[in-house]
Design an enzyme around this catalytic site. Structure first.
Site, PDB file in Angstrom:
ATOM      1  CG  ASP A   1      13.995   5.760   1.758  1.00 33.18           C
ATOM      2  OD1 ASP A   1      13.061   5.995   0.892  1.00 33.18           O
ATOM      3  OD2 ASP A   1      14.131   6.982   2.810  1.00 33.18           O
ATOM      4  CB  THR A   2      15.249   2.542  -2.880  1.00 32.77           C
ATOM      5  OG1 THR A   2      14.005   1.797  -2.630  1.00 32.77           O
ATOM      6  CG2 THR A   2      16.436   1.759  -2.542  1.00 32.77           C
ATOM      7  CG  ASP A   3       9.450   5.416  -2.216  1.00 33.02           C
ATOM      8  OD1 ASP A   3       9.526   5.814  -3.523  1.00 33.02           O
ATOM      9  OD2 ASP A   3       8.358   4.994  -1.405  1.00 33.02           O
ATOM     10  CG  ASP A   4      12.643   9.417   1.589  1.00 37.49           C
ATOM     11  OD1 ASP A   4      12.320  10.672   1.795  1.00 37.49           O
ATOM     12  OD2 ASP A   4      12.150   8.521   1.996  1.00 37.49           O
TER      13      ASP A   4
ATOM     14  NE  ARG B   1       7.954   6.673  -5.429  1.00 38.78           N
ATOM     15  CZ  ARG B   1       6.762   7.086  -5.152  1.00 38.78           C
ATOM     16  NH1 ARG B   1       5.931   7.595  -6.078  1.00 38.78           N
ATOM     17  NH2 ARG B   1       6.139   6.660  -4.004  1.00 38.78           N
TER      18      ARG B   1
END
Length: 669
Positions: free
Chosen positions: A400-403, A477
């Site tokens: 995932d892009t957030d992690d 983010r």
């Protein structure tokens, strides 16, 4: 009193108290440093030997209930575990008999139906006082026919709900090509991982016999054969909801045709997909719905319990059961990568040296878990090289892009012996996550351009969670990530992201938060991104965001926001103060202005006063979001690493010479 006057009144009271009680700057900073040290000591104690951090992730009663359903479906009841989980269910029941979506919420009918049925399967008689209260709660709200979609599935497996009351999803959906407007890759990753095994279960319609006294017929207000199990039409003459309700009836009529020439081929495709998508630890997508449904689907397809895929799947599900505080409960997911990245960031933000052994161990663990194999995201990004990170221990199909964004920001700041290897990982990670930007300029979590809103209109989608749309919090983010790596607003990715941010700002100045509750989280993430990428903080839209955060400060100096704000935007930024939400607001203020404002100082003071002697904070409220309006989470480490970030960045700003403002009695700084 109107809301504006109320805000002014509260602010004046806070200012008056602070004007008398505020400590001298040196003394205040010494207290902040003491708070930071205690928190850092906690993280050093909690780090695992291999370098990662991990604490539980808690949801609602459906997780416990569905674990009990799973054990009975598979014929593998662990009596001791069932008793422990049932005890946790009883401990979380509300006084009115219901079970809520999150602490402080009203009872929820589907949650209550599932908890009731699970307790009966576990052997509790209907006459038990807890079940009598729950039964009254359900009947007063319409009875079993008011159950949500996923509750209906579990009831149907045990013969407690008619299959005609479950939305139709033909298994032949598996055969639709990727270019067709409706196909499984137009769904979110979590929906896809859940739907594929459900297609098998709906086609096979399994029936698990149970004794009549373990059933829930008493939750019907009328006899089951006289009850209307359909979903109600919407009030509009024409709407997509009403259209799909009619289409659902058509699909069910077609489903009664005995000859289904493509059915076996479709089931074979589903089985192949399920087996291919199993992770090395036995899970699917790292989430409970995909895991439970996949194992049950393999069972009805004839796979035995000793088949490697089934055996590993069962073990992965068992691994989600955790004991905490003497109670046993089932987690919806596990978050070691996320916890590790944010814990490392908190240590860095609070002044821990870049070559600290704890940070080096964390960085090495993260590097070991980078994903270099393809995943479902490649369907829409066939030319993009892999290089992201997943939320869980093992979830190679769905980085995932957030992690990935947080990990990349952390890795840049940690000194390692193998800098060449680190830089290679960073290049691959940056290329992957920036390549996941959607056409509208924003980022989703797991997929690109996952925008087909029609999926949230079908009867199956009563939780409105079929899509992974780009959101402001994730886009903020990525602006922060780009700023960390020297990008500026003239770069293509940043320009498009900033345009997305400007379009999605709320009229009052905040941003909606998809993955944290709610507007406080979204606003904090965006402001952090805007500062990092070099946006002019004097822009009116930035000043509106900062002013909005300040206007939501509670009288105790903290911030909080109820999960109800997803359903009622007038509650944005309103709720009891929590450590994590207070920290998010403070991080937003630190990003949105240079001065150490009175509101910022009071918030920092509130965090210091609420810290416990062991260096932690307590937080009973859920501040994580699974599905807005439907599913919320309590991350056990949110209460600790976000406050440490805020405290550390505040101290650095103060020691760097920023003036620490405190309000005077007249309200001026």
């Amino acid at each position: 009193m109107d809301r504006g006057a109320e805000n002014t009144h509260v602010t004046e009271r806070i200012q008056a108290v602070w004007a008398v009680a505020r400590p001298p700057a040196d003394e205040f900073l010494a207290k902040v440093s003491h708070t930071i040290t205690r928190s850092q000591d906690y993280f050093r104690r909690e780090q695992k030997a291999s370098g990662y951090w991990h604490r539980p992730l808690e949801a609602n009663a459906t997780m416990d209930a569905e674990y009990i359903f799973f054990m009975h479906f598979m014929g593998r009841v662990n009596v001791q575990r069932q008793e422990g989980v049932a005890a946790h269910l009883l401990a979380t029941q509300l006084a009115d008999g219901g079970w809520a979506l999150y602490p402080g919420a009203a009872g929820h009918i589907s949650n209550t139906i599932e908890a009731y049925f699970a307790l009966k399967l576990a052997g509790m008689p209907a006459s038990h006082p807890a079940l009598a209260k729950a039964r009254r709660f359900v009947l007063e709200r319409g009875g079993l026919v008011k159950a949500g979609v996923f509750t209906r599935f579990f009831l149907a497996y045990f013969g407690q709900f008619p299959w005609d009351g479950v939305p139709a999803m033909p298994a032949e959906l598996m055969l639709l090509p990727n270019w067709f407007p409706i196909n499984i890759y137009e769904m979110s990753s979590w929906a896809r991982g859940t739907v594929v095994p459900l297609l098998v279960l709906m086609a096979k319609r399994p029936h698990v016999p149970i004794p009549p006294e373990r059933g829930v017929a008493e939750l019907y207000k009328e006899a089951p054969e006289l009850s209307d199990h359909s979903f109600p039409r919407g009030p509009e003459l024409f709407s997509w909801w009403n259209f799909f309700l009619a289409f659902d009836k058509t699909l069910k009529l077609l489903g009664r045709i005995p000859v289904k020439p493509l059915r076996n081929r479709a089931l074979g495709a589903a089985a192949k997909w399920i087996l291919a998508h199993q992770d090395v630890n036995g899970g699917w997508g790292g989430i409970q719905p995909a895991m439970v449904n996949s194992v049950m689907a393999l069972r009805v397809l004839g796979y035995s319990d000793d088949h490697p895929a089934v055996a590993k799947g069962i073990q992965a599900i068992e691994d989600f059961v955790i004991e905490e505080g003497g109670e046993l409960f089932f987690q919806p997911c596990v978050s070691p990568t996320w916890d590790t990245a944010l814990a490392a960031k908190a240590l860095l933000d609070s002044g821990t040296p870049a070559d600290d052994p704890a940070l080096q161990r964390a960085a090495e663990w993260l590097l070991e878990n980078q994903i270099f194999k393809g995943g479902d995201w490649q369907v829409k990004n066939p030319d993009l090289e892999p290089g992201g990170w997943a939320f869980e221990f093992a979830n190679d199909w769905y980085p995932d892009t957030d992690d990935t964004a947080v990990i990349l920001m952390v890795l840049r700041r940690i000194a390692l012996a193998d800098e060449r290897g680190k830089q290679h990982a960073i290049r691959r990670g940056l290329n992957w996550t920036l390549g996941m930007q959607s056409r509208n300029g924003g980022w989703g979590a797991f997929d690109t351009d996952n925008l087909r809103e029609i999926f949230n209109k079908i009867p199956f989608a009563d939780m409105e969670a079929m899509l992974d749309q780009p959101t402001a919090d994730l886009t903020g983010r990525h602006l922060e990530l780009m700023g960390e790596y020297g990008y500026d607003l003239e770069m293509r990715h940043a320009k498009r992201a900033l345009a997305f941010i400007r379009r999605t700002q709320e009229p009052g100045g905040s941003w909606w938060g998809r993955w944290g509750v709610n507007y406080i989280y979204g606003t904090s993430s965006v402001l952090s991104g805007l500062r990092a990428i070099g946006e002019d903080l004097q822009q009116p839209y930035v000043r509106r965001a900062v002013a909005w955060l300040k206007s939501r400060q509670n009288e105790d100096g903290g911030w909080g926001e109820t999960c109800d704000s997803y359903a009622d935007s007038s509650l944005a930024g309103r709720g009891p103060s929590t450590p994590s939400q207070t920290a998010w607001a403070l991080l937003g203020l630190l990003a949105g202005e240079e001065a150490l404002s009175p509101e910022l100082v009071r918030g920092i003071d509130a965090l210091g006063r609420s810290q416990q002697s062991d260096g932690t904070w307590d937080e009973v409220h859920f501040t994580g979001t699974g599905f807005p309006r439907h599913f919320y989470l309590r991350y056990y480490m949110y209460r600790n690493y976000f406050p440490l970030m805020a405290l550390g960045l505040f101290r650095a700003r103060a020691e760097g010479g920023a003036r620490m403002s405190a309000p005077q009695a007249d309200g001026t700084a």
